[in-house]
Design an enzyme around this catalytic site. Structure first.
Site, PDB file in Angstrom:
ATOM      1  N   ILE B  70       0.860  -1.079   0.066  1.00  0.00           N
ATOM      2  CA  ILE B  70      -0.037  -0.020  -0.108  1.00  0.00           C
ATOM      3  C   ILE B  70       1.027   1.277   0.061  1.00  0.00           C
ATOM      4  CG2 ILE B  70      -1.981   1.237   1.441  1.00  0.00           C
ATOM      5  CD1 ILE B  70      -2.597  -1.641   0.402  1.00  0.00           C
ATOM      6  N   CYS B 129       7.650  -0.888   7.915  1.00  0.00           N
ATOM      7  CA  CYS B 129       7.107  -1.216   6.616  1.00  0.00           C
ATOM      8  C   CYS B 129       8.018  -1.277   5.854  1.00  0.00           C
ATOM      9  CB  CYS B 129       6.247   0.218   6.357  1.00  0.00           C
ATOM     10  SG  CYS B 129       5.486   0.051   4.854  1.00  0.00           S
ATOM     11  N   ILE B 190       5.100  -9.441  14.746  1.00  0.00           N
ATOM     12  CA  ILE B 190       6.041  -8.927  13.668  1.00  0.00           C
ATOM     13  C   ILE B 190       5.249  -8.222  12.603  1.00  0.00           C
ATOM     14  CG2 ILE B 190       7.506 -11.024  13.751  1.00  0.00           C
ATOM     15  CD1 ILE B 190       6.172 -12.461  11.317  1.00  0.00           C
ATOM     16  N   ASN B 191       6.002  -7.440  11.835  1.00  0.00           N
ATOM     17  CA  ASN B 191       5.375  -6.662  10.629  1.00  0.00           C
ATOM     18  C   ASN B 191       5.534  -7.780   9.697  1.00  0.00           C
ATOM     19  OD1 ASN B 191       4.656  -4.724   8.601  1.00  0.00           O
ATOM     20  ND2 ASN B 191       5.530  -3.135   9.939  1.00  0.00           N
ATOM     21  N   GLY B 216      -0.721 -13.186   6.745  1.00  0.00           N
ATOM     22  CA  GLY B 216      -1.780 -14.371   6.647  1.00  0.00           C
ATOM     23  C   GLY B 216      -1.167 -15.554   7.318  1.00  0.00           C
TER      24      GLY B 216
END
Lengths: 256, 302
Positions: B70, B129, B190-191, B216
């Site tokens: 994103i 990110c 975790i990211n 996921g």
């Protein structure tokens, strides 16, 4: 009100090679608007994300929705195996839908290309206007053509020239010398770009339905954005969410 | 039975939170979820100014999960303070604001603004990110850079700060120790894991950004392992996340050492899942006669 629930498949048939036509019994039919879509979830747990599929038709009692979709991958392939009585997990109804009331008393083009034809059916059913329905297909497999015939004069374009005008929906407009005050359309991006240009040249309004890869379907993940000419009210940047601010946009508002 | 959990002196009614970026500021999911039932809403990352994010496609499905790039699209802190905070204040839930930036000054500017708002319980500092080229992960992959930004943010923060760690490092415990040493009050992990998908029919990348963060159920074992290792390495509390889809997954993270958990990608699959997890944890506690949720934290038998 958006809701995810398990619905029941009423019927399914192959409408054309790789194109399937399914009726689903669901309470969501009560609130469905032409141009809205539902998200369909696979039973295969390895494929997580819902598949956004446009609403093709709502039955008279508003107890069932019809979706007509193309097999594009493993998810839609799974859906195509469903038979009457099977369960199907859906989320809906999503998106804004076509602003059909703007067309009252006008002369309009209702344009669908390929797998963009299905949402045009319910729109044609509900719209109170002088309707010229222009649909484009790859070949002579004219799925939904007979349904559309009931709601207006239908003009066909096929890429292989087997039926109607050889070429696309824009070629059909030129060949038939058609005119309109307003356009409503769904189809592949090159078609929507051509319609946007055409509407600008003619100085008429066009409402186009866009698609994009989605994750949540409800406006939270910001996955499915389209560039907008003005700063968007929600994002405060030049991005609108196709799933919630769309999928239908006024062509001049989006930078496609 | 007591489901409360406390992080850095802030008590939440239960340990179930939303992972940043998957839940907006709660508005979109309020139609499905009673936000009052959640431990906290962790908001989408907010920067000092609006960010447009990356080109599309931004999301792609992969086996057992998804990729996203994103690019931290957000409306900026001004809109966030005027619109998102008042919305969340209507609910009896914790508010954790995820903060992103390109420079240390950007982070500090947002943290200072949020200091004006007492309804914000904690700040989650996004230094992990993988989808933006400047800032963010640049601070999260080197221990000394992480130490510096943590210390700097801590100087200005009125609320306790949670450093959100990247799994895209050789040793996450080294990063965790650096954050703790610099004054972090808690950690989130975790990211997403950096991944890639190629469409073999079109011979193109599935994402416009080429790479994206994977989340996921497929990443869950990696996340559980990292939470366990980190919980052993530091004393500050951990919010665990990565592939949680049901109450058993949530409890797995808590047993590994997490004091709270966040649900991310599964919100997209089942918009009701956060509430179902709250209920499921309660059922688990009843079934095994667990009086306090905190008794489960790090309680896996060695």
């Amino acid at each position: 009100m958006k809701e995810k629930h398990t619905a029941r498949v009423l019927s399914q048939k192959e409408a054309a090679p790789m194109i399937f036509d399914m009726w689903i019994e669901t309470e969501l039919a009560k609130q469905a608007l032409p141009g809205q879509f539902i998200c369909v979830y696979t039973k295969d747990k390895s494929a997580l994300l819902p598949r956004p599929i446009s609403i093709c038709e709502v039955n008279e009692d508003k107890t069932a929705l019809r979706i007509v979709y193309r097999i594009a991958g493993q998810g839609t392939k799974e859906f195509s195996s469903y038979q009457a009585g099977d369960s199907i997990a859906i989320l809906g109804t999503l998106g804004n839908g076509f602003p059909k009331d703007k067309a009252v008393g006008k002369k309009v083009f209702l344009m669908g290309g390929g797998i963009g034809v299905p949402p045009i059916l319910q729109l044609a059913k509900e719209m109170d206007a002088e309707k010229q329905i222009i649909v484009g297909y790859r070949d002579g497999n004219l799925f939904l053509k007979e349904d559309l015939d009931k709601y207006g004069r239908v003009y066909v374009a096929t890429e292989d020239g087997s039926v109607g005008t050889k070429g696309n929906v824009m070629d059909a407009i030129a060949a038939e010398a058609l005119e309109a005050d307003m356009i409503f359309a769904c189809g592949p991006m090159p078609m929507l770009r051509a319609i946007k240009r055409y509407a600008e040249d003619k100085g008429i309004d066009a409402y186009i339905s866009l698609e994009e890869h989605m994750a949540c379907g409800v406006g939270a993940c910001l996955g499915c954005v389209v560039k907008t000419s003005e700063v968007d009210h929600h994002s405060h940047v030049h991005n609108a969410r196709i799933c919630t601010d769309g999928p239908v946009f006024e062509a001049k508002e989006v930078d496609i | 039975m007591n489901m409360q959990t406390t992080l850095a002196g802030v008590t939440f009614k239960n340990p179930v939170m939303t992972a940043s970026g998957t839940f907006g500021s709660g508005m979109e999911y309020a139609e499905f979820v009673d936000l009052n039932k959640l431990g906290a809403v962790v908001t989408k990352g907010v920067a000092n100014v609006p960010w447009p994010g990356n080109p599309t496609p931004r999301v792609a499905e992969v086996y057992g999960g998804m990729l996203n790039a994103i690019g931290l699209q957000n409306p900026g802190i001004d809109v966030f303070m005027e619109r998102d905070i008042p919305f969340l204040k209507q609910y009896d839930t914790g508010i954790i604001v995820n903060v992103c930036g390109k420079t240390v000054e950007d982070y500090v500017a947002v943290v200072e603004r949020l200091g004006e708002e007492s309804a914000v319980s904690m700040l989650e500092i996004n230094v992990s990110c993988p989808n933006v080229k400047e800032g963010a992960i640049a601070f999260g992959q080197k221990a000394d850079a992480l130490f510096d930004i943590t210390r700097e943010v801590k100087k200005y923060a009125k609320q306790p700060i949670i450093m959100k760690l990247s799994p895209n490092v050789t040793d996450i415990t080294e990063m965790a120790r650096a954050a703790e040493a610099a004054g972090a009050d808690a950690l989130s992990l975790i990211n997403t894991l950096t991944g890639m998908k190629i469409d073999v029919h079109k011979r193109t990348f599935a994402l416009a950004n080429k790479t994206g963060g994977m989340s996921g159920p497929a990443i869950k074992p990696i996340a559980v392992r990292m939470v366990y290792q980190t919980a052993k390495a530091v004393k500050i509390p951990i919010i665990g996340m990565g592939g949680i889809s049901n109450a058993e997954d949530a409890i797995e993270f808590i047993l590994a050492g997490a004091s709270a958990i966040s649900v991310g990608a599964m919100n997209f699959v089942n918009p009701y899942c956060t509430m179902e997890i709250v209920q499921g944890i309660e059922d688990y506690m009843r079934r095994y006669n667990v009086e306090n949720l905190t008794d489960l934290i790090g309680a896996v038998q060695e």
